[in-house]
Design an enzyme around this catalytic site. Structure first.
Site, PDB file in Angstrom:
ATOM      1  N   ASP A   1     -10.217  13.532 -15.136  1.00 43.43           N
ATOM      2  CA  ASP A   1     -11.519  12.920 -15.441  1.00 43.43           C
ATOM      3  C   ASP A   1     -12.820  13.671 -15.671  1.00 43.43           C
ATOM      4  OD1 ASP A   1     -11.063  13.689 -12.394  1.00 43.43           O
ATOM      5  OD2 ASP A   1     -12.920  12.885 -11.975  1.00 43.43           O
TER       6      ASP A   1
ATOM      7  N   SER B   1     -16.337   6.306   2.864  1.00 42.12           N
ATOM      8  CA  SER B   1     -17.256   6.340   3.961  1.00 42.12           C
ATOM      9  C   SER B   1     -18.510   5.257   3.718  1.00 42.12           C
ATOM     10  CB  SER B   1     -17.773   7.853   4.192  1.00 42.12           C
ATOM     11  OG  SER B   1     -18.509   8.322   2.995  1.00 42.12           O
ATOM     12  N   GLY B   2     -19.352   5.083   4.633  1.00 40.47           N
ATOM     13  CA  GLY B   2     -20.414   4.039   4.585  1.00 40.47           C
ATOM     14  C   GLY B   2     -21.769   4.549   4.456  1.00 40.47           C
TER      15      GLY B   2
ATOM     16  N   CYS C   1     -13.425  19.943  -5.334  1.00 42.19           N
ATOM     17  CA  CYS C   1     -13.580  21.281  -5.934  1.00 42.19           C
ATOM     18  C   CYS C   1     -14.862  22.065  -5.733  1.00 42.19           C
ATOM     19  CB  CYS C   1     -13.417  21.159  -7.499  1.00 42.19           C
ATOM     20  SG  CYS C   1     -11.986  20.380  -7.916  1.00 42.19           S
TER      21      CYS C   1
END
Length: 683
Positions: free
Chosen positions: A106, A375-376, A2
């Site tokens: 959430d 992702s890392g 968003c």
């Protein structure tokens, strides 16, 4: 994930009508529609003193989660970007206290937590988020950003009102006019502190909140920050094996939370240990629930880059864990073709192809029907993964590591090794251009570390790039000092008095500069959201990071004694390697950290035809365009352009020619000026 926008007028302002404000908000939302193409909504107060807007990328509660949100009495209104984890548990606790929820989202936790805890709601939020909340009874505007700054949030005061948004471009339809902040540009304010390249536009820093009242009062305050164990305080009675197991549990929990989604989830995969570990552990968790579960991995491959192409090793990793492999083959022409779009989305200067590469990769992810990727990012900064960290590791002893029984260099050996490393070249960061005798004050302010000096050596503009008129206004340029100035006084004090280990100081500085301002912004969240893709970095779970930061430095950068006396090598991210070893290949486990590159094309010997980047820079960097900016020294820029066109360099580490990096930096400002209609800077 968003995008959000908020407008709040002061008492001295002339308010538009409610209809007019709604129209302006919708136009503003159109400019950031890429952040949320699935739905949009606005809220205004009856007197139009305040307006909130939201564009939605539907990931959780697909049916009823549209925003703006409000409480059951319509007194609290809120717009939220990002993801908040553990929300089911928190929601149940709030419902037991009488909270009434309107959605299953959430994001609605922010509204109800505020009703119960006020500003103290922030410690309850776990995840990556930015929000703006309006309390109509108190006439209070409350905005906050997550602990690491994964989600962006900017603000400015313009025409007796505050504007807050996910991206600066959202301010343009509301009547804001862009101007250059010359002091910020010269002193790297968009890297060193909370400034941007635009006058009066600030980023709300990671782990901070903002309060605004209709009198015009603004208060900004931190609610969380990184902290480390005092250097001379031993670690609690945990063995190294227990530390490894605890790190593993934290990583699994962080991944588990980020696998929650009502839409498919993919995984970025490079050739390094960070993303490989996340992919392997994520697939293990998925298969525990469903033995037939699959995980799609997405990798950028550069076939022309030879040994610098991480595609083959990523492909082997994907096959090892049994993932569904997607390889995106990219050329220099592809990178050049999207570079200017990457600048527009990053809204700050860029001097590499990293953002362009991620833009192409996230576009592919989007086209394959994925909205979420793991992702890392974050492992290198906190586990000691950068090639230059051993320098600062060696600057202090590690009593906590020695108390664990680790074999560590003596003080004399540390000093000797440090001297030798400082004289060596580390091409990934151009440490060969670093100096250990200049920038004295900037280094002393942070306890003598060289990490921030190395960042300035890596490619930031020097005084020769600017006109004399600019330097007369901005003053002496010292990038190392600018970074030190921007670091919290508490941290500087801990560094100077040796309370924190120098490696921990380097980790902190890196998190507040490279990670926050570059990795998470210009080749992270911004270019992912340009393609409506939400990135989730498990290594930036604050419970995990808080645990890592308390560990002895020597389990992160681990010294390994050689066969000869006084000879040592150093294993980066040692404890991470041990924690994730069962879920990665031996090849990845043993592989040394390499700086990520989106490599340029190498011109064949004897070929005089321009490569794509040369052709693009020649066409776009002209006297008229550079002089229209008002602050660059055209004669110097012209010399750089001539040198790159005639004698380009192709560094062994696979990165860009340093001259090309500086020209991309200049081109970024040309793009920003054109897209934001910024007038020429005039002294």
């Amino acid at each position: 994930m968003c995008g959000i926008i908020a407008v709040y007028h002061t008492e001295a302002a002339s308010f538009p009508s409610a209809d007019r404000l709604c129209s302006l908000l919708r136009t503003s939302l159109n400019s950031i529609e890429h952040r949320g193409p699935d739905a949009s909504g606005v809220f205004t107060t009856p007197d139009a003193c305040l307006g909130l807007g939201h564009v939605r990328l539907s990931i959780i509660d697909l049916e009823t989660g549209n925003q703006p949100l409000s409480d059951e009495d319509d007194l609290i209104h809120c717009v939220v970007a990002g993801e908040i984890y553990e929300y089911a548990q928190i929601r149940a606790e709030l419902e037991a206290k009488g909270s009434v929820f309107k959605t299953k989202s959430d994001s609605e936790l922010v509204v109800q937590l505020y009703k119960h805890h006020g500003l103290n709601l922030l410690p309850s939020l776990r995840g990556e988020f930015a929000f703006v909340l309006y309390d109509s009874k108190r006439r209070l505007l409350f905005a906050a950003r997550d602990r690491f700054g994964i989600k962006p949030l900017y603000y400015t005061v313009s025409d007796e009102r505050i504007l807050i948004g996910s991206e600066i471009k959202a301010f343009l339809p509301l009547g804001w006019k862009a101007q250059w902040d010359i002091d910020s540009i010269v002193h790297n304010g968009d890297f060193s502190d909370d400034r941007t390249v635009f006058k009066g536009v600030r980023m709300l820093m990671a782990g901070h909140f903002l309060l605004f009242r209709p009198t015009g009062y603004i208060k900004i305050q931190p609610y969380w920050d990184l902290s480390y164990r005092a250097m001379n305080v031993p670690h609690p009675s945990a063995t190294v094996e227990q530390m490894i197991e605890t790190v593993r549990k934290h990583i699994f929990r962080a991944i588990e939370l980020r696998l929650r989604s009502d839409v498919p989830i993919g995984m970025y995969l490079s050739g390094g240990i960070n993303s490989s570990a996340i992919a392997g552990m994520a697939l293990k968790l998925l298969k525990e629930k469903d033995p037939n579960a699959k995980l799609a991995t997405f990798t950028l491959a550069f076939p022309h880059a030879g040994s610098h192409d991480e595609g083959p090793i990523a492909n082997r990793t994907s096959a090892f864990i049994g993932a569904e492999t997607h390889m995106v083959h990219v050329t220099e022409a592809d990178l050049v073709g999207v570079f200017e779009r990457a600048v527009w989305h990053a809204e700050q200067p860029i001097f590499t192809f990293h953002a362009a590469g991620k833009l192409i990769l996230s576009q592919f992810v989007h086209n394959k029907g994925y909205k979420v990727v793991l992702s890392g990012e974050g492992a290198d900064e906190f586990f000691g993964g950068y090639a230059w960290f051993p320098l600062d590791y060696l600057r202090g002893p590690d009593p906590a590591g020695r108390a664990l029984g680790l074999n560590l260099p003596s003080d004399a050996e540390r000093q000797e090794i440090l001297t030798q490393i400082q004289l060596a070249a580390v091409p990934q960061l151009s440490l060969s251009r670093n100096s250990y005798t200049d920038a004295v004050l900037g280094r002393q302010m942070l306890g003598g570390i060289s990490t921030h000096r190395a960042y300035i050596a890596a490619g930031f503009a020097g005084a020769e790039v600017y006109t004399s008129a600019v330097l007369a206004v901005a003053g002496e340029l010292d990038g190392t000092l600018a970074i030190a100035d921007g670091i919290d006084a508490r941290v500087r004090e801990s560094a100077v008095h040796g309370e924190w280990h120098p490696l921990d100081v380097a980790s902190y500085v890196t998190a507040k500069t490279i990670l926050l301002q570059v990795i998470l912004n210009n080749f992270g969240e911004r270019v992912e959201m340009a393609n409506s893709v939400e990135g989730r970095p498990p290594f930036l779970d604050h419970h995990l990071v808080e645990y890592i930061n308390m560990l002895p430095p020597s389990v992160k950068v681990r010294p390994v004694q050689g066969d000869s006396p006084g000879v040592w090598s150093f294993t980066d991210k040692w404890i991470l390697r041990q924690a994730v070893k069962p879920y990665i290949t031996e090849e990845v486990f043993l592989r040394k950290k390499l700086s990520y590159n989106a490599p340029p094309m190498r011109r064949q010997e004897g070929d005089t035809n321009p490569v794509p980047l040369q052709a693009h820079l020649k066409a776009r960097i002209t006297r008229a365009k550079v002089q229209a900016l008002g602050f660059f020294n055209w004669e110097h820029i012209e010399g750089l352009l001539k040198a790159y066109l005639e004698t380009p360099e192709f560094p062994e580490h696979g990165g860009l020619d340093p001259t090309a990096q500086m020209l991309l930096y200049v081109l970024s400002f040309v793009v920003i000026q054109e897209r934001f209609e910024v007038p020429t800077w005039i002294n």
